[in-house]
Design a protein around this motif. Structure first.
Motif, PDB file in Angstrom:
ATOM      1  N   THR A  14       0.839  -1.197   0.000  1.00  0.00           N
ATOM      2  CA  THR A  14       0.000   0.000   0.000  1.00  0.00           C
ATOM      3  C   THR A  14       0.876   1.250   0.000  1.00  0.00           C
ATOM      4  O   THR A  14       1.796   1.369   0.809  1.00  0.00           O
ATOM      5  N   LEU A  15       0.599   2.140  -0.914  1.00  0.00           N
ATOM      6  CA  LEU A  15       1.339   3.400  -0.949  1.00  0.00           C
ATOM      7  C   LEU A  15       0.809   4.316   0.148  1.00  0.00           C
ATOM      8  O   LEU A  15      -0.384   4.633   0.187  1.00  0.00           O
ATOM      9  N   GLU A  16       1.691   4.725   1.042  1.00  0.00           N
ATOM     10  CA  GLU A  16       1.277   5.587   2.141  1.00  0.00           C
ATOM     11  C   GLU A  16       1.353   7.062   1.771  1.00  0.00           C
ATOM     12  O   GLU A  16       0.634   7.889   2.333  1.00  0.00           O
ATOM     13  N   LEU A  17       2.259   7.388   0.839  1.00  0.00           N
ATOM     14  CA  LEU A  17       2.423   8.773   0.420  1.00  0.00           C
ATOM     15  C   LEU A  17       2.566   8.840  -1.094  1.00  0.00           C
ATOM     16  O   LEU A  17       3.100   7.917  -1.711  1.00  0.00           O
ATOM     17  N   ALA A  18       2.101   9.912  -1.671  1.00  0.00           N
ATOM     18  CA  ALA A  18       2.249  10.133  -3.109  1.00  0.00           C
ATOM     19  C   ALA A  18       2.751  11.551  -3.339  1.00  0.00           C
ATOM     20  O   ALA A  18       2.270  12.500  -2.708  1.00  0.00           O
ATOM     21  N   GLY A  19       3.728  11.674  -4.216  1.00  0.00           N
ATOM     22  CA  GLY A  19       4.283  12.987  -4.505  1.00  0.00           C
ATOM     23  C   GLY A  19       3.520  13.694  -5.614  1.00  0.00           C
ATOM     24  O   GLY A  19       3.078  13.067  -6.574  1.00  0.00           O
ATOM     25  N   LEU A  20       3.345  14.980  -5.470  1.00  0.00           N
ATOM     26  CA  LEU A  20       2.678  15.796  -6.481  1.00  0.00           C
ATOM     27  C   LEU A  20       3.680  16.781  -7.065  1.00  0.00           C
ATOM     28  O   LEU A  20       4.491  17.363  -6.346  1.00  0.00           O
ATOM     29  N   PHE A  21       3.598  16.941  -8.371  1.00  0.00           N
ATOM     30  CA  PHE A  21       4.521  17.827  -9.078  1.00  0.00           C
ATOM     31  C   PHE A  21       3.727  18.991  -9.663  1.00  0.00           C
ATOM     32  O   PHE A  21       2.628  18.789 -10.189  1.00  0.00           O
ATOM     33  N   PRO A  22       4.236  20.203  -9.568  1.00  0.00           N
ATOM     34  CA  PRO A  22       3.506  21.351 -10.123  1.00  0.00           C
ATOM     35  C   PRO A  22       3.393  21.262 -11.642  1.00  0.00           C
ATOM     36  O   PRO A  22       4.392  21.380 -12.347  1.00  0.00           O
ATOM     37  N   THR A  23       2.207  21.023 -12.129  1.00  0.00           N
ATOM     38  CA  THR A  23       1.979  20.896 -13.564  1.00  0.00           C
ATOM     39  C   THR A  23       1.883  22.268 -14.217  1.00  0.00           C
ATOM     40  O   THR A  23       1.732  23.293 -13.539  1.00  0.00           O
ATOM     41  N   PHE A  24       1.936  22.266 -15.537  1.00  0.00           N
ATOM     42  CA  PHE A  24       1.820  23.541 -16.247  1.00  0.00           C
ATOM     43  C   PHE A  24       0.452  24.172 -16.011  1.00  0.00           C
ATOM     44  O   PHE A  24       0.339  25.399 -15.871  1.00  0.00           O
ATOM     45  N   GLU A  83      14.570  35.808 -17.388  1.00  0.00           N
ATOM     46  CA  GLU A  83      15.008  37.047 -18.031  1.00  0.00           C
ATOM     47  C   GLU A  83      14.792  37.015 -19.541  1.00  0.00           C
ATOM     48  O   GLU A  83      14.928  38.044 -20.209  1.00  0.00           O
ATOM     49  N   LEU A  84      14.472  35.856 -20.082  1.00  0.00           N
ATOM     50  CA  LEU A  84      14.342  35.720 -21.533  1.00  0.00           C
ATOM     51  C   LEU A  84      12.911  35.989 -21.989  1.00  0.00           C
ATOM     52  O   LEU A  84      11.954  35.712 -21.259  1.00  0.00           O
ATOM     53  N   PRO A  85      12.750  36.493 -23.209  1.00  0.00           N
ATOM     54  CA  PRO A  85      11.407  36.770 -23.746  1.00  0.00           C
ATOM     55  C   PRO A  85      10.719  35.493 -24.224  1.00  0.00           C
ATOM     56  O   PRO A  85      10.559  35.254 -25.427  1.00  0.00           O
ATOM     57  N   LEU A  86      10.325  34.672 -23.274  1.00  0.00           N
ATOM     58  CA  LEU A  86       9.658  33.408 -23.579  1.00  0.00           C
ATOM     59  C   LEU A  86       8.294  33.377 -22.912  1.00  0.00           C
ATOM     60  O   LEU A  86       8.085  33.984 -21.856  1.00  0.00           O
ATOM     61  N   GLY A  87       7.371  32.649 -23.523  1.00  0.00           N
ATOM     62  CA  GLY A  87       6.065  32.466 -22.922  1.00  0.00           C
ATOM     63  C   GLY A  87       6.143  31.520 -21.741  1.00  0.00           C
ATOM     64  O   GLY A  87       7.139  30.805 -21.551  1.00  0.00           O
ATOM     65  N   LEU A  88       5.087  31.491 -20.950  1.00  0.00           N
ATOM     66  CA  LEU A  88       5.076  30.664 -19.743  1.00  0.00           C
ATOM     67  C   LEU A  88       5.262  29.189 -20.072  1.00  0.00           C
ATOM     68  O   LEU A  88       5.992  28.477 -19.376  1.00  0.00           O
ATOM     69  N   HIS A  89       4.622  28.723 -21.132  1.00  0.00           N
ATOM     70  CA  HIS A  89       4.719  27.303 -21.479  1.00  0.00           C
ATOM     71  C   HIS A  89       6.142  26.924 -21.849  1.00  0.00           C
ATOM     72  O   HIS A  89       6.652  25.871 -21.436  1.00  0.00           O
ATOM     73  N   ASP A  90       6.807  27.767 -22.637  1.00  0.00           N
ATOM     74  CA  ASP A  90       8.192  27.475 -23.017  1.00  0.00           C
ATOM     75  C   ASP A  90       9.107  27.497 -21.798  1.00  0.00           C
ATOM     76  O   ASP A  90      10.006  26.654 -21.664  1.00  0.00           O
TER      77      ASP A  90
END
Length: 285
Positions: free
Chosen positions: A90-100, A149-156
């Motif tokens: 049984t998994l007691e803990l699960a990690g969550l990652f910040p998605t886009f 510092e670069l002119p990139l969109g959030l997704h990039d």
């Protein structure tokens, strides 16, 4: 091709990656070993890993609704049997990652914040139940601090943040920075702008070995980006071939130091293999 009934491919030789949810028409799985190197040590396969791999054999609604599983070596059978009969832990803990998607929603609420600020705010304020934890995001924060510092969109920016880069490695981090800058300024990144093919050599010192390993990381990063930004990172084949050369040169250096690649294990005789396989399986071999 393996799934194509009209092809001549009846046997698939695979690593343990086959257990990662591949949908294949497999009648039986034969473990060549019940051990793996996990990046730190050689260890026995764990129960969930064994079940995942064994579970590739047989699939409801497929050509083989019932699968069969065995091992080449008889001494591995007890571990196989006990693992298949054991309940999955049984998994007691699960990690969550910040998605886009999460980062995007945060950006709508805080439109003037940089990705680094959004990440920090998320990590500081995320509230989770006791069954979850936030995965380590230190590497993401390091990358975000560089590319904000670069002119990139959030997704990039997010894409570069989750790329396989070692920001503690100077050459690797410089490679990512150069890739991101060229992508932001030109929209296309040619490998030859930061790397000259044909210059790789067998390292002669530990320092040279470390540098070659860093170059391998940069090439691996380019290959990773080329899968996700194909038009902007068009030198996939060149990067892949140079990465393979890097690996060979590193191996040659290590062999000179006395390191030996693991030798392939000899397959047991046909008679012994037959003794390990059920009669039901043998009639199809």
């Amino acid at each position: 091709m393996f799934n194509d009934a009209s092809s001549d491919f009846d046997v698939l030789v695979a690593s343990d990656a086959i257990g990662m949810g591949l949908n294949l028409n497999i009648s039986r799985i034969i473990f060549s070993t019940m051990k793996k190197f996990d990046g730190i040590e050689m260890r026995d396969l764990m129960v969930p890993e064994i079940k995942q791999i064994a579970g590739r054999a047989g699939r409801y609604g497929s050509k083989f609704p019932v699968g069969k599983v065995t091992c080449i070596d008889a001494e591995d059978l007890p571990l196989l049997h006990s693992s298949l009969e054991s309940p999955s832990p049984t998994l007691e803990l699960a990690g969550l990652f910040p998605t886009f998607d999460l980062m995007y929603m945060y950006s709508l609420v805080h439109p003037t914040n940089s990705l680094h600020q959004i990440l920090e705010h998320f990590l500081d304020n995320a509230k989770l139940s006791e069954n979850y934890f936030i995965a380590d995001c230190e590497e993401m924060l390091k990358v975000a601090a560089v590319i904000d510092e670069l002119p990139l969109g959030l997704h990039d920016k997010y894409l570069f943040c989750i790329s396989p880069v070692d920001m503690d490695d100077e050459i690797s981090s410089q490679g990512l920075t150069q890739f991101a800058q060229n992508y932001a300024n030109k929209g296309i990144v040619r490998l030859r702008e930061i790397f000259t093919p044909g210059t790789l050599q067998v390292p002669q010192t530990q320092t040279a070995l470390k540098e070659l390993e860093s170059i391998h990381k940069v090439l691996d990063l380019y290959v990773w980006l080329s899968f996700r930004l194909e038009d902007s990172f068009p030198d996939h084949e060149l990067a892949s071939s140079q990465k393979a050369i890097c690996s060979l040169l590193i191996e040659e250096f290590l062999e000179r130091l006395g390191w030996q690649k693991p030798k392939a294990r000899r397959l047991p005789s046909r008679a012994r293999m037959n003794s390990l396989l059920s009669k039901d399986i043998r009639q199809h071999l």
